[in-house]
Design a protein around this motif. Structure first.
Motif, PDB file in Angstrom:
ATOM      1  N   THR A  22      -2.574  -5.407   1.749  1.00  0.00           N
ATOM      2  CA  THR A  22      -2.873  -6.877   1.203  1.00  0.00           C
ATOM      3  C   THR A  22      -3.512  -7.677   1.709  1.00  0.00           C
ATOM      4  O   THR A  22      -3.472  -8.951   1.280  1.00  0.00           O
ATOM      5  CB  THR A  22      -1.484  -7.352   1.820  1.00  0.00           C
ATOM      6  OG1 THR A  22      -1.617  -7.185   3.382  1.00  0.00           O
ATOM      7  CG2 THR A  22      -0.171  -7.081   1.486  1.00  0.00           C
ATOM      8  N   PHE A  23      -5.034  -6.849   1.884  1.00  0.00           N
ATOM      9  CA  PHE A  23      -6.036  -7.900   2.505  1.00  0.00           C
ATOM     10  C   PHE A  23      -6.922  -7.631   1.376  1.00  0.00           C
ATOM     11  O   PHE A  23      -7.003  -6.966  -0.007  1.00  0.00           O
ATOM     12  CB  PHE A  23      -6.902  -6.829   3.895  1.00  0.00           C
ATOM     13  CG  PHE A  23      -6.745  -7.030   4.990  1.00  0.00           C
ATOM     14  CD1 PHE A  23      -4.827  -7.639   5.032  1.00  0.00           C
ATOM     15  CD2 PHE A  23      -7.032  -6.508   5.890  1.00  0.00           C
ATOM     16  CE1 PHE A  23      -4.647  -7.355   6.429  1.00  0.00           C
ATOM     17  CE2 PHE A  23      -6.617  -6.516   6.940  1.00  0.00           C
ATOM     18  CZ  PHE A  23      -5.316  -6.285   7.232  1.00  0.00           C
ATOM     19  N   GLU A  39      -9.009 -14.878   8.292  1.00  0.00           N
ATOM     20  CA  GLU A  39      -8.052 -15.102   9.329  1.00  0.00           C
ATOM     21  C   GLU A  39      -6.436 -14.384   9.507  1.00  0.00           C
ATOM     22  O   GLU A  39      -7.124 -14.063  10.641  1.00  0.00           O
ATOM     23  CB  GLU A  39      -8.324 -16.880   8.927  1.00  0.00           C
ATOM     24  CG  GLU A  39      -7.946 -17.907   9.687  1.00  0.00           C
ATOM     25  CD  GLU A  39      -8.159 -19.140   9.774  1.00  0.00           C
ATOM     26  OE1 GLU A  39      -7.129 -19.654  10.072  1.00  0.00           O
ATOM     27  OE2 GLU A  39      -8.864 -19.271   8.851  1.00  0.00           O
ATOM     28  N   ASP A  40      -6.321 -14.405   8.076  1.00  0.00           N
ATOM     29  CA  ASP A  40      -4.821 -14.027   8.139  1.00  0.00           C
ATOM     30  C   ASP A  40      -5.116 -12.191   8.741  1.00  0.00           C
ATOM     31  O   ASP A  40      -3.554 -12.097   9.643  1.00  0.00           O
ATOM     32  CB  ASP A  40      -3.931 -14.028   7.073  1.00  0.00           C
ATOM     33  CG  ASP A  40      -3.409 -15.174   6.837  1.00  0.00           C
ATOM     34  OD1 ASP A  40      -3.114 -15.684   7.749  1.00  0.00           O
ATOM     35  OD2 ASP A  40      -3.157 -15.740   5.395  1.00  0.00           O
ATOM     36  N   ALA A  41      -5.929 -11.587   8.056  1.00  0.00           N
ATOM     37  CA  ALA A  41      -6.347 -10.211   8.609  1.00  0.00           C
ATOM     38  C   ALA A  41      -6.158 -10.133   9.987  1.00  0.00           C
ATOM     39  O   ALA A  41      -5.980  -9.465  10.377  1.00  0.00           O
ATOM     40  CB  ALA A  41      -7.191  -9.737   7.290  1.00  0.00           C
ATOM     41  N   ASP A  42      -7.806 -10.678  10.616  1.00  0.00           N
ATOM     42  CA  ASP A  42      -7.620 -11.026  11.971  1.00  0.00           C
ATOM     43  C   ASP A  42      -6.143 -10.970  12.862  1.00  0.00           C
ATOM     44  O   ASP A  42      -6.190 -10.601  13.980  1.00  0.00           O
ATOM     45  CB  ASP A  42      -8.305 -11.444  12.506  1.00  0.00           C
ATOM     46  CG  ASP A  42     -10.107 -11.321  11.876  1.00  0.00           C
ATOM     47  OD1 ASP A  42     -10.289 -10.850  11.401  1.00  0.00           O
ATOM     48  OD2 ASP A  42     -10.550 -12.674  12.182  1.00  0.00           O
ATOM     49  N   ARG A 292       3.104 -10.860   7.140  1.00  0.00           N
ATOM     50  CA  ARG A 292       3.088 -12.217   7.727  1.00  0.00           C
ATOM     51  C   ARG A 292       3.294 -11.355   8.903  1.00  0.00           C
ATOM     52  O   ARG A 292       3.807 -10.575   9.581  1.00  0.00           O
ATOM     53  CB  ARG A 292       4.112 -12.956   7.216  1.00  0.00           C
ATOM     54  CG  ARG A 292       3.573 -13.136   5.940  1.00  0.00           C
ATOM     55  CD  ARG A 292       4.502 -15.084   5.904  1.00  0.00           C
ATOM     56  NE  ARG A 292       6.006 -14.288   6.537  1.00  0.00           N
ATOM     57  CZ  ARG A 292       7.162 -13.888   5.597  1.00  0.00           C
ATOM     58  NH1 ARG A 292       7.447 -14.148   4.547  1.00  0.00           N
ATOM     59  NH2 ARG A 292       8.654 -13.486   6.264  1.00  0.00           N
ATOM     60  N   LEU A 293       2.952 -12.300  10.293  1.00  0.00           N
ATOM     61  CA  LEU A 293       2.791 -11.727  11.921  1.00  0.00           C
ATOM     62  C   LEU A 293       4.467 -11.824  11.930  1.00  0.00           C
ATOM     63  O   LEU A 293       4.750 -10.518  12.254  1.00  0.00           O
ATOM     64  CB  LEU A 293       2.672 -12.418  12.563  1.00  0.00           C
ATOM     65  CG  LEU A 293       1.119 -12.902  12.597  1.00  0.00           C
ATOM     66  CD1 LEU A 293       0.407 -14.065  14.282  1.00  0.00           C
ATOM     67  CD2 LEU A 293       0.914 -11.457  13.429  1.00  0.00           C
ATOM     68  N   ASP A 294       5.358 -12.406  11.550  1.00  0.00           N
ATOM     69  CA  ASP A 294       6.970 -12.336  11.390  1.00  0.00           C
ATOM     70  C   ASP A 294       7.145 -10.879  10.974  1.00  0.00           C
ATOM     71  O   ASP A 294       8.076  -9.742  11.683  1.00  0.00           O
ATOM     72  CB  ASP A 294       7.880 -13.246  11.563  1.00  0.00           C
ATOM     73  CG  ASP A 294       8.120 -13.559   9.565  1.00  0.00           C
ATOM     74  OD1 ASP A 294       6.774 -13.908   9.065  1.00  0.00           O
ATOM     75  OD2 ASP A 294       8.659 -13.425   9.092  1.00  0.00           O
ATOM     76  N   ASN A 298       8.186  -7.904  13.444  1.00  0.00           N
ATOM     77  CA  ASN A 298       9.591  -7.034  13.150  1.00  0.00           C
ATOM     78  C   ASN A 298       9.837  -5.461  13.246  1.00  0.00           C
ATOM     79  O   ASN A 298      10.710  -4.872  13.398  1.00  0.00           O
ATOM     80  CB  ASN A 298      10.136  -7.493  11.758  1.00  0.00           C
ATOM     81  CG  ASN A 298      11.482  -7.458  11.849  1.00  0.00           C
ATOM     82  OD1 ASN A 298      11.548  -6.328  11.380  1.00  0.00           O
ATOM     83  ND2 ASN A 298      12.704  -8.404  12.263  1.00  0.00           N
ATOM     84  N   ASN A 299       9.080  -5.889  12.056  1.00  0.00           N
ATOM     85  CA  ASN A 299       8.884  -3.877  11.888  1.00  0.00           C
ATOM     86  C   ASN A 299       8.445  -2.943  13.284  1.00  0.00           C
ATOM     87  O   ASN A 299       8.877  -1.863  13.070  1.00  0.00           O
ATOM     88  CB  ASN A 299       7.544  -3.786  11.122  1.00  0.00           C
ATOM     89  CG  ASN A 299       8.050  -4.911   9.511  1.00  0.00           C
ATOM     90  OD1 ASN A 299       9.312  -4.757   8.965  1.00  0.00           O
ATOM     91  ND2 ASN A 299       7.764  -4.237   7.944  1.00  0.00           N
TER      92      ASN A 299
END
Ligand code: NDP
Length: 321
Positions: A22-23, A39-42, A292-294, A298-299
């Motif tokens: 997804t990156f 930023e999301d990847a980090d 996403r972080l959530d 969860n996983n």
């Protein structure tokens, strides 16, 4: 997070790993799924590492190389010690026009390994996988090129992805006969809604000591239950791209059982789908594809879900081949 050995090798990998498909922005075929920036990847890489994940999977083709660049930068940004992680990438998909910019030929593998090392900013790749079987190249040529990389120290272990049973067995035999770097792992699709691998590949991997890395463990989000009963949801994966392809006639009753088992444990459907995979003896690691972080948080809790024999029997009855 427990560690498992990857096949017969001495390499230990976390039972959940992190997929970086997804990156990388919005270019190319993978644009629809490759859209997270640095930023999301980090944040995701940090959360995965903090949860105990040591294996990070990418491919040269994901967002035309940008996934590798972003993953490499995340590892540096976060200061994650190189020897604490296992970086896996892949080669064989088309990286440009023309027959020599794709496949598993000696020329393409050697050129792309160098390019991947550059994009990742690393001096070696821990696990280098042939993304798909290349009917145009003799397996001998592919394995010899991989062996060159292993002997040079650019690659530590060799893996395959999406190969048929006969192709895997042929590669194992050739590597053994020619004393080339052994096949350590296969990366393949395996879920409650896609168990084809159990026919031939799973027994082959167990028999030959090859590890299994599972991709798309939630069937691209389908096994979270959010696309069930004709509800297409808003995800590109299950509407426009439909990847991996899913037999929804079989999927709908399965999702009902999945939700029932999840409710019984007070867990999410995604956690139960992953926990079911972790109970399969052939599985070495399950590659989590959270966006996403959530989702990631969860996983990763799937490792604490303990399915009992009754749960396993119910899930098996509704999903078996
Ligand atoms: P999944 O089947 O787990 O699908 C992940 C997607 O499901 C997410 O992007 C998200 O999409 C949704 N999702 C994930 N967790 C949750 C949750 N807890 N609740 C709700 N929705 C959730 O895995 P991927 O298909 O992403 O594959 C994982 C990795 O496997 C890849 O990153 C790659 O490394 C590897 N891979 C390898 C392939 C190969 O050919 N070798 C092919 C495909 C993947 P959304 O929010 O849009 O619903």
């Amino acid at each position: 997070m427990r560690m498992r050995k990857l096949g017969n090798s001495g390499l230990f990998v976390s039972e959940l790993s992190f997929g970086a498909m997804t990156f990388g922005g919005t270019d190319g075929l993978w644009g629809q799924v490759g859209r997270l920036g640095q930023e999301d990847a980090d944040l995701l890489v940090k959360a995965a590492f903090d949860a105990g994940i040591n294996l990070f999977d990418t491919a040269n083709v994901y967002a035309n190389g940008r996934s590798e660049e972003i993953l490499g930068r995340s590892l540096r940004n976060l200061g994650i010690p190189r020897d604490d992680i296992v970086v896996a990438t892949k080669v064989a998909s088309a990286m440009g026009e023309g027959p020599n910019r794709r496949g598993a030929s000696r020329g393409h593998i050697l050129a792309e390994a160098r390019a991947s090392l550059g994009r990742l900013g690393l001096d070696h790749i821990d696990l280098y996988q042939i993304h798909a079987f290349d009917p145009a190249t003799p397996i001998e040529e592919t394995l010899e090129a991989l062996d060159v990389l292993v002997r040079a120290g650019d690659v530590r272990y060799v893996g395959l992805s999406n190969w048929a049973a006969w192709q895997i067995m042929k590669a194992i035999g050739i590597a053994r006969a020619r004393n080339l770097a052994p096949i350590t792992s296969l990366q393949a699709y395996y879920t409650l809604v896609g168990r084809d691998l159990e026919r031939e590949i799973a027994p082959l991997l167990v028999s030959e000591g090859v590890g299994l890395m599972v991709w798309s463990p939630l069937a691209g989000g389908y096994l979270t239950g959010k696309y069930a009963k004709g509800n297409a949801g808003d995800g590109a994966r299950q509407t426009e791209l439909d990847f991996p392809p899913i037999d929804r006639t079989r999927g709908e009753p399965l999702i009902e059982v999945l939700n029932t088992v999840a409710a019984r444990h007070g867990r999410s459907a995604a956690q139960v789908a992953i926990a079911w995979l972790l109970r399969q003896p052939v599985v070495s690691t399950v590659i989590i594809g959270a966006k996403r972080l959530d989702q990631l948080r969860n996983n990763v809790q799937a490792v604490d879900v303990h399915l009992d024999d009754d749960d396993m029997a119910r899930l098996d009855a509704v999903s078996r081949l």
